[in-house]
Write a protein that holds these residues in place. Structure first.
Motif, PDB file in Angstrom:
ATOM      1  N   SER A  85      25.982  29.940  26.434  1.00  0.00           N
ATOM      2  CA  SER A  85      25.384  28.844  26.470  1.00  0.00           C
ATOM      3  C   SER A  85      24.935  28.076  25.325  1.00  0.00           C
ATOM      4  N   LEU A  86      24.771  28.840  24.413  1.00  0.00           N
ATOM      5  CA  LEU A  86      24.784  28.484  22.632  1.00  0.00           C
ATOM      6  C   LEU A  86      25.786  27.790  22.408  1.00  0.00           C
ATOM      7  N   HIS A  87      26.794  28.372  22.711  1.00  0.00           N
ATOM      8  CA  HIS A  87      28.104  27.989  22.152  1.00  0.00           C
ATOM      9  C   HIS A  87      28.490  26.436  22.969  1.00  0.00           C
ATOM     10  N   TYR A  88      28.212  26.493  24.506  1.00  0.00           N
ATOM     11  CA  TYR A  88      28.634  25.486  25.213  1.00  0.00           C
ATOM     12  C   TYR A  88      27.806  24.130  24.663  1.00  0.00           C
ATOM     13  N   TYR A  89      26.502  24.214  24.517  1.00  0.00           N
ATOM     14  CA  TYR A  89      25.572  23.410  23.990  1.00  0.00           C
ATOM     15  C   TYR A  89      25.536  23.027  22.487  1.00  0.00           C
ATOM     16  N   LYS A  90      26.569  23.814  21.913  1.00  0.00           N
ATOM     17  CA  LYS A  90      26.792  23.677  20.454  1.00  0.00           C
ATOM     18  C   LYS A  90      25.244  23.858  19.703  1.00  0.00           C
ATOM     19  N   LYS A  91      24.635  24.804  19.843  1.00  0.00           N
ATOM     20  CA  LYS A  91      23.200  25.277  19.167  1.00  0.00           C
ATOM     21  C   LYS A  91      23.318  26.400  18.270  1.00  0.00           C
ATOM     22  N   ILE A 141      24.139  28.317  14.897  1.00  0.00           N
ATOM     23  CA  ILE A 141      24.032  28.105  13.351  1.00  0.00           C
ATOM     24  C   ILE A 141      25.009  27.409  12.696  1.00  0.00           C
ATOM     25  N   PRO A 142      26.304  27.624  12.916  1.00  0.00           N
ATOM     26  CA  PRO A 142      27.583  26.979  12.444  1.00  0.00           C
ATOM     27  C   PRO A 142      27.766  25.459  12.834  1.00  0.00           C
ATOM     28  N   HIS A 143      27.314  25.470  14.401  1.00  0.00           N
ATOM     29  CA  HIS A 143      27.321  23.897  14.908  1.00  0.00           C
ATOM     30  C   HIS A 143      26.106  23.143  14.173  1.00  0.00           C
ATOM     31  N   GLN A 144      24.966  23.651  14.039  1.00  0.00           N
ATOM     32  CA  GLN A 144      23.772  22.867  13.317  1.00  0.00           C
ATOM     33  C   GLN A 144      24.189  22.644  12.007  1.00  0.00           C
ATOM     34  N   GLU A 201      27.017  22.049  10.718  1.00  0.00           N
ATOM     35  CA  GLU A 201      28.171  20.988  10.759  1.00  0.00           C
ATOM     36  C   GLU A 201      27.599  19.738  11.109  1.00  0.00           C
ATOM     37  N   LYS A 202      26.708  19.703  12.022  1.00  0.00           N
ATOM     38  CA  LYS A 202      25.941  18.573  12.363  1.00  0.00           C
ATOM     39  C   LYS A 202      25.366  17.873  11.283  1.00  0.00           C
ATOM     40  N   PHE A 203      24.557  18.744  10.338  1.00  0.00           N
ATOM     41  CA  PHE A 203      23.733  18.459   9.148  1.00  0.00           C
ATOM     42  C   PHE A 203      24.632  17.784   8.044  1.00  0.00           C
ATOM     43  N   SER A 204      25.836  18.445   7.910  1.00  0.00           N
ATOM     44  CA  SER A 204      26.796  18.010   7.085  1.00  0.00           C
ATOM     45  C   SER A 204      27.258  16.705   7.639  1.00  0.00           C
ATOM     46  N   ASN A 205      27.573  16.651   8.467  1.00  0.00           N
ATOM     47  CA  ASN A 205      28.222  15.101   9.008  1.00  0.00           C
ATOM     48  C   ASN A 205      27.226  14.121   8.714  1.00  0.00           C
TER      49      ASN A 205
END
Length: 79
Positions: A43-49, A51-54, A56-60
């Motif tokens: 679920s965390l991977h599916y909803y991109k929650k 730490i690496p996804h977060q 990446e979002k912050f970096s963007n």
């Protein structure tokens, strides 16, 4: 599905929605209720929650702000 698993999913809105969108997890949990941890990870991977996804979002976001600042500086220099 076991009653305690159903109650746990009822309490977790994201997990409940994930099971609705990915019905294979309903079957997996019905056959093996010990898969709850795997469900949460999926679920965390599916909803991109994750730490690496977060990160990446912050970096963007930082990259976008930097680009906007350079655009404003370029506009001020031309004036």
């Amino acid at each position: 599905m076991r009653k305690e698993v159903a109650e746990y999913l009822k309490q977790q809105k994201d997990l409940r929605q994930f099971v609705r969108e990915q019905p294979q997890w309903f079957r997996k949990l019905s056959r093996n209720p010990n898969e709850l941890q795997s469900l949460e990870i999926a679920s965390l991977h599916y909803y991109k929650k994750t730490i690496p996804h977060q990160v990446e979002k912050f970096s963007n976001g930082v990259q976008m702000a930097s680009m906007m600042m350079s655009m404003f500086q370029a506009m001020n220099e031309q004036s």
